[in-house]
Scaffold this motif. Structure first.
Motif, mmCIF file in Angstrom:
data_model
loop_
_atom_site.group_PDB
_atom_site.id
_atom_site.type_symbol
_atom_site.label_atom_id
_atom_site.label_comp_id
_atom_site.label_asym_id
_atom_site.label_seq_id
_atom_site.Cartn_x
_atom_site.Cartn_y
_atom_site.Cartn_z
ATOM 1 N N SER A 35 -6.467 0.144 14.309
ATOM 2 C CA SER A 35 -7.197 0.620 14.160
ATOM 3 C C SER A 35 -8.830 -0.418 13.046
ATOM 4 O O SER A 35 -9.628 -0.522 13.177
ATOM 5 N N ALA A 36 -8.154 -1.080 11.806
ATOM 6 C CA ALA A 36 -8.817 -1.566 10.896
ATOM 7 C C ALA A 36 -8.725 -3.350 11.695
ATOM 8 O O ALA A 36 -10.065 -4.052 11.299
ATOM 9 N N LEU A 37 -7.837 -3.495 12.424
ATOM 10 C CA LEU A 37 -7.762 -4.963 12.766
ATOM 11 C C LEU A 37 -8.947 -5.084 14.147
ATOM 12 O O LEU A 37 -8.922 -6.638 14.836
ATOM 13 N N GLU A 95 0.871 -1.351 -0.189
ATOM 14 C CA GLU A 95 -0.128 0.306 -0.218
ATOM 15 C C GLU A 95 0.957 1.147 0.095
ATOM 16 O O GLU A 95 2.089 1.369 0.477
ATOM 17 N N ALA A 128 -7.047 -8.186 7.207
ATOM 18 C CA ALA A 128 -8.228 -8.947 7.373
ATOM 19 C C ALA A 128 -8.554 -10.231 6.535
ATOM 20 O O ALA A 128 -9.461 -10.814 6.422
ATOM 21 N N GLU A 129 -8.912 -9.179 5.207
ATOM 22 C CA GLU A 129 -9.033 -9.948 4.062
ATOM 23 C C GLU A 129 -8.487 -11.303 3.843
ATOM 24 O O GLU A 129 -8.666 -12.450 3.319
ATOM 25 N N ARG A 131 -4.220 0.947 8.045
ATOM 26 C CA ARG A 131 -5.785 1.339 7.548
ATOM 27 C C ARG A 131 -5.961 -0.095 6.388
ATOM 28 O O ARG A 131 -6.372 -0.865 6.639
ATOM 29 N N ARG A 132 -5.443 0.406 5.589
ATOM 30 C CA ARG A 132 -5.693 0.029 3.839
ATOM 31 C C ARG A 132 -5.117 -1.082 4.344
ATOM 32 O O ARG A 132 -4.983 -2.707 3.826
ATOM 33 N N GLY A 143 -4.174 -3.265 7.204
ATOM 34 C CA GLY A 143 -5.179 -3.505 8.187
ATOM 35 C C GLY A 143 -5.971 -4.520 7.577
ATOM 36 O O GLY A 143 -7.145 -5.683 7.651
ATOM 37 N N GLU A 144 -7.448 -3.297 6.422
ATOM 38 C CA GLU A 144 -8.073 -4.315 6.037
ATOM 39 C C GLU A 144 -7.500 -4.687 5.100
ATOM 40 O O GLU A 144 -8.661 -6.543 5.198
ATOM 41 N N ALA A 145 -7.119 -5.038 4.177
ATOM 42 C CA ALA A 145 -6.530 -6.371 3.497
ATOM 43 C C ALA A 145 -5.534 -7.126 3.965
ATOM 44 O O ALA A 145 -6.450 -8.564 3.530
#
Length: 398
Positions: free
Chosen positions: A158-160, A101, A120-121, A113-114, A116-118
């Motif tokens: 924060s994302a996870l 990222e 998680a996926e 955050r991006r 963390g979101e990736a």
């Protein structure tokens, strides 16, 4: 999971990449690989190096990594020259997902955050091994600005809703602040953050090694602005540090020397190296009488001590041996040493190389790759944090 490591200090980027890959493949007994973890100094052409590594590693290989001040393996060590160090990985029941990222220059926390979101996926869990690599240098606004791990980790958290088992490195290709390059799995980019998520039964045990002990009592930050400490105990920060040193060290020499330690454990208990977060001074702000630190987390209310750097390396072997003893029947497959460039003998003004002691202790038990970094990320009392003047030793097992 099979791993081999390779090294070259050939100034020709194509030749260096091919040489290091051949060495690594031969060590692992492979004719190709799935992943190359690659580090080189800023002297190398990143595109030419990548092409050579890709050609030698085979068509399946993804290439991830970036510039570093230096590199090491079990048998070689060097920095501030033409060093290339890499590890090749063949996965069987194991796997590695790569998340890349950017642009970090627009803000570290949103990038985190991006990521963390990736993650998680990709199915990250609390105990998933994650290697975080990010660029530390931004010159898009003219003068050099440090990109920082603390907000990057905050964004991931924060994302996870928490942090997995993260270790990492703030990458810099030299000590001059040259803008860096990263290899992102399938390409080449600047000002990126990469997260490598290992799965399929891979475990990563890690330990931090500062070689520092407190030499003063506690002081308190009473005013700060971002990464600059402005006041300590209600007085200008430079005045307080000047009184402590009693003129023995000029403020112009505080950069890369003055180290502050924040004790995350029992403030009045016995000294525990593993409970300290070290913060190194980057430079001084004469106009405001402040200390510019590598990270922005020494906010008002932070209690700290001045740290003394040890010249004795006998703290290294027990901590590494402790990880090998923790394997409990698991098979070690790879060791990674993330070492602050400031700890290198040539930059620290000492005779002994801490990385050479790491090489001695590891021996030939497991392939070892190391890199010299600007910032390190490791666990302090179980929580990943940005660190300075620290070595982070990681042992991967299956």
């Amino acid at each position: 999971m099979r791993v081999g490591v390779g090294y070259s200090d050939n100034p020709d980027s194509a030749a260096a990449g091919a040489q290091a890959v051949r060495q690594a493949l031969d060590q692992a007994g492979l004719d190709g690989c799935d992943l190359v973890l690659l580090f080189s100094t800023s002297r190398h052409d990143p595109q030419a190096l990548r092409r050579a590594v890709a050609a030698a590693a085979g068509p399946r290989a993804r290439i991830a990594g970036g510039w570093a001040v230096g590199a090491l393996t079990n048998w070689d060590l060097g920095y501030a020259g033409d060093q290339v160090g890499l590890a090749v990985f063949r996965f069987d029941t194991t796997a590695c997902d790569i998340v890349a990222e950017g642009d970090l220059a627009q803000g570290e926390e949103p990038v985190g955050r991006r990521i963390g979101e990736a993650l998680a996926e990709a199915g990250v869990a609390a105990d998933s091994p994650v290697l975080l690599l990010y660029d530390t240098v931004d010159r898009t606004r003219g003068a050099m600005r440090m990109l920082m791990a603390t907000p990057l980790l905050a964004g991931i958290e924060s994302a996870l809703g928490g942090l997995p088992d993260v270790v990492g490195a703030g990458l810099a290709g030299d000590m001059l602040g040259t803008p860096g390059w990263q290899w992102t799995g399938d390409g080449l980019a600047e000002r990126q953050a990469l997260a490598l998520l290992f799965s399929g039964g891979v475990r990563m045990d890690s330990v931090i090694m500062h070689g520092c002990q407190p030499c003063t009592g506690y002081y308190t930050v009473t005013r700060a602005d971002a990464q600059t400490i402005l006041e300590i105990d209600g007085r200008p920060a430079l005045d307080v540090i000047g009184d402590i040193f009693a003129g023995a060290i000029a403020p112009e020499d505080y950069g890369f020397f003055l180290t502050l330690g924040v004790n995350m454990g029992d403030r009045w208990g016995d000294f525990d190296e593993s409970a300290y977060v070290n913060r190194m001074c980057l430079k001084v702000d004469h106009k405001r009488g402040g200390l510019v630190m590598f990270e922005p987390d020494m906010v008002a209310g932070t209690r700290f001590q001045i740290m003394h750097r040890s010249l004795n390396l006998d703290y290294i072997a027990p901590r590494i041996e402790g990880l090998f003893r923790k394997l409990e029947g698991r098979r070690p497959v790879f060791a990674l040493y993330i070492d602050c460039a400031g700890r290198a003998a040539g930059f620290a003004g000492i005779d002994a190389e801490d990385a050479a002691e790491v090489q001695r202790v590891v021996g030939d038990r497991v392939p070892l790759l190391g890199l010299y970094t600007g910032v390190e990320v490791g666990a302090v009392l179980g929580r990943p944090r940005a660190l300075d003047w620290t070595g982070v030793f990681c042992l991967f097992s299956v």
